[in-house]
Design a protein around this motif. Sequence first.
Motif, PDB file in Angstrom:
ATOM      1  N   ALA A 253      -5.590  -8.995   3.463  1.00 25.03           N
ATOM      2  CA  ALA A 253      -6.000  -8.469   4.765  1.00 25.03           C
ATOM      3  C   ALA A 253      -4.847  -7.706   5.425  1.00 25.03           C
ATOM      4  CB  ALA A 253      -6.469  -9.601   5.668  1.00 25.03           C
ATOM      5  N   GLY A 254      -5.147  -6.554   5.977  1.00 28.38           N
ATOM      6  CA  GLY A 254      -4.129  -5.755   6.657  1.00 28.38           C
ATOM      7  C   GLY A 254      -3.278  -4.927   5.727  1.00 28.38           C
ATOM      8  N   ASN A 255      -3.567  -4.964   4.424  1.00 31.51           N
ATOM      9  CA  ASN A 255      -2.789  -4.197   3.444  1.00 31.51           C
ATOM     10  C   ASN A 255      -3.712  -3.246   2.687  1.00 31.51           C
ATOM     11  OD1 ASN A 255      -0.546  -5.783   4.159  1.00 31.51           O
ATOM     12  ND2 ASN A 255      -1.027  -7.306   2.574  1.00 31.51           N
ATOM     13  N   GLU A 256      -3.115  -2.311   1.977  1.00 28.66           N
ATOM     14  CA  GLU A 256      -3.886  -1.400   1.131  1.00 28.66           C
ATOM     15  C   GLU A 256      -3.054  -1.005  -0.083  1.00 28.66           C
ATOM     16  OE1 GLU A 256      -4.750   2.279   3.107  1.00 28.66           O
ATOM     17  OE2 GLU A 256      -2.934   2.179   4.314  1.00 28.66           O
ATOM     18  N   VAL A 257      -3.766  -0.576  -1.127  1.00 26.55           N
ATOM     19  CA  VAL A 257      -3.117  -0.165  -2.373  1.00 26.55           C
ATOM     20  C   VAL A 257      -3.108   1.356  -2.431  1.00 26.55           C
ATOM     21  CG1 VAL A 257      -3.150  -0.304  -4.882  1.00 26.55           C
ATOM     22  CG2 VAL A 257      -3.924  -2.258  -3.516  1.00 26.55           C
TER      23      VAL A 257
ATOM     24  N   GLY B   6       4.410  -5.058  -2.039  1.00 26.10           N
ATOM     25  CA  GLY B   6       4.649  -5.293  -3.467  1.00 26.10           C
ATOM     26  C   GLY B   6       4.170  -4.121  -4.292  1.00 26.10           C
ATOM     27  N   ARG B   7       4.246  -4.277  -5.606  1.00 25.29           N
ATOM     28  CA  ARG B   7       3.789  -3.233  -6.530  1.00 25.29           C
ATOM     29  C   ARG B   7       2.620  -3.765  -7.340  1.00 25.29           C
ATOM     30  NH1 ARG B   7       8.715   0.313  -8.951  1.00 25.29           N
ATOM     31  NH2 ARG B   7       6.977   0.890 -10.317  1.00 25.29           N
ATOM     32  N   ALA B   8       1.832  -2.841  -7.879  1.00 21.97           N
ATOM     33  CA  ALA B   8       0.674  -3.229  -8.689  1.00 21.97           C
ATOM     34  C   ALA B   8       0.516  -2.207  -9.809  1.00 21.97           C
ATOM     35  CB  ALA B   8      -0.580  -3.283  -7.825  1.00 21.97           C
ATOM     36  N   SER B   9      -0.226  -2.593 -10.809  1.00 20.92           N
ATOM     37  CA  SER B   9      -0.459  -1.698 -11.949  1.00 20.92           C
ATOM     38  C   SER B   9      -1.867  -1.112 -11.938  1.00 20.92           C
ATOM     39  CB  SER B   9      -0.239  -2.466 -13.256  1.00 20.92           C
ATOM     40  OG  SER B   9      -1.117  -3.593 -13.315  1.00 20.92           O
ATOM     41  N   SER B  10      -2.653  -1.435 -10.919  1.00 21.94           N
ATOM     42  CA  SER B  10      -4.029  -0.969 -10.859  1.00 21.94           C
ATOM     43  C   SER B  10      -4.436  -0.752  -9.409  1.00 21.94           C
ATOM     44  CB  SER B  10      -4.967  -1.972 -11.523  1.00 21.94           C
ATOM     45  OG  SER B  10      -6.319  -1.636 -11.271  1.00 21.94           O
ATOM     46  N   ALA B  11      -5.316   0.239  -9.197  1.00 23.86           N
ATOM     47  CA  ALA B  11      -5.817   0.494  -7.852  1.00 23.86           C
ATOM     48  C   ALA B  11      -6.750  -0.607  -7.384  1.00 23.86           C
ATOM     49  CB  ALA B  11      -6.544   1.839  -7.815  1.00 23.86           C
TER      50      ALA B  11
END
Length: 553
Positions: free
Chosen positions: A255-259, A244-249
């Motif tokens: 779990a198993g994901n990163e930004v 997905g997308r995000a607007s903040s770090a």
Amino acid sequence: MLQIDLWKRVLIMLTCVVGLLLAMPNAFYPRVEAHNDAVADLEAGLSGNGIEELAAGWPSFLPSRLVNLGLDLRGGAHLLAEVQVEDVYENRMKSMWPEVRDLLRAERATIGTIRLQPSPADELRVKISKPEAIQQAASLVRGLSRPVTSLTGAGASDIVVSTDGDIIVVRLSDAEKLATDDRTVQQALEIIRRRIDEVGTREPTIQRQGADRILIQVPGIGSASELKGIIGTTAQLTFHPVVGRASSADATAGAGNEVLPSLGEEGVFYIVESAPVVTGEDLVDAQPTFDQNNRPAVSFRFNPTGGRKFGNYTAENIGSPFAIVLDGEVISAPVIQAHIAGGSGIITGRFSVEESTNLAVLLRAGALPAGLEFLEERTIGPELGQDSIEAGRIACIVAFIAVLVFMFLSYGRFGLYANIALIINVGLIFGLLSLIGATLTLPGIAGIVLTIGMAVDANVLIFERIREELKSAKGPARAIELGYEKALSAILDANITTFITAVILFAMGSGPVRGFAITLGLGILTSVFTAIFVTRLMIVMWFERRRPKTIEV
């Protein structure tokens, strides 16, 4: 009888002529260097900008190899980098998660559901829902271990699996960490060398220092920051599924994901799976190109293994976005429109032509296995190098003139022959340095100055022995012959011991010490040759022509 066979005379003269011819290009250094660069450009398919004229600036039938100038003479950049080997532990644990997940999922009926837990960088922690089956699950994971591929770790496994309540803990073993550290530094060393060679710099010094440090010295480059730009980028290219997308770090990744941030898009972040589908390790080629909109881009091609992974993923995920990540930043996140077969593709982004070219160079050379921390950096300007050359030239000239005057005043005609041999000796040194492609440094110049002083030592021994023989009422021919015979053992003893010292300095030393050892060792070889053969040949030829009844040494 004082005589030298014809074949020996021809061989001695031929050796001197060849040596002086090899040294001659160094007397026209800028001209020959421009010629060599132009020839290399023509061989690479370049033309124009006066390249053809520069290539014709030096006769092709003459030698064109030059003595390479070191960092202290040419100017350039000096870096001392520390390889962050801990980065590899983290990447290794991340890459193990898909394998552990698939293995335990197949036993879900026995061990229950599994969930990845927050873990330190060098650990993998997996929680199962049936604590009573924790030992069985740990035993399954232990089956993934492999032998350590190093001599020091023979018989050891690469991972250690333990339990903490209902959590399986996976770590790298100590033996595997040692092997990984050594492998990582060696790989970083080779990749740095390939990257610098791609840029075409001359005679870089790239060597390991200690357990995890690398010394990099590149003559002729503009600055240390420019050198850091070439080698400091990790160039880790990976392809990740987009969650997905995000607007903040600080967004929750799960779990198993990163930004990861988006390159060139401020305030845009992508949530991606930590485990990549395929990595840059599977790349076999990367070239700068242009996309369909005529914007700079980079085309790439995978090996069969990477191409198969890439093709399978694109075939199963049509309509889903996936992220192209370079060094922790998302270059682009296109939507998969169709099955991409053949293992090739194109990377688009906000590149300039120069950036796309540099990225292609980095990807072709390979990704650094870990980041580099630069502990020391220095830029040596060409003006300082020119000052060093001038100081070295003055030292050589002063030493040269002093020795020539001393020998002539001390031994007259024989001293003149020794002086001619000394001039030939220096020419032979530069000829050998050019032939082997050695790098001349300021300590190397010191070695040449020392050689000039030592070169006449053998002649002094010979001439003094001739004087002694003349005092015992022997004829000139017999005195000269005995002088060379009786001085030979002393000459060989002195020079062999000094040569052994030079070999030890070369074997045990590094950088400037090696430069000194090379010129000292070559100077010893040429000094013995000129003293025993060249000077003797000149004396014999003079004696045969004049046939003097008496001589003065």
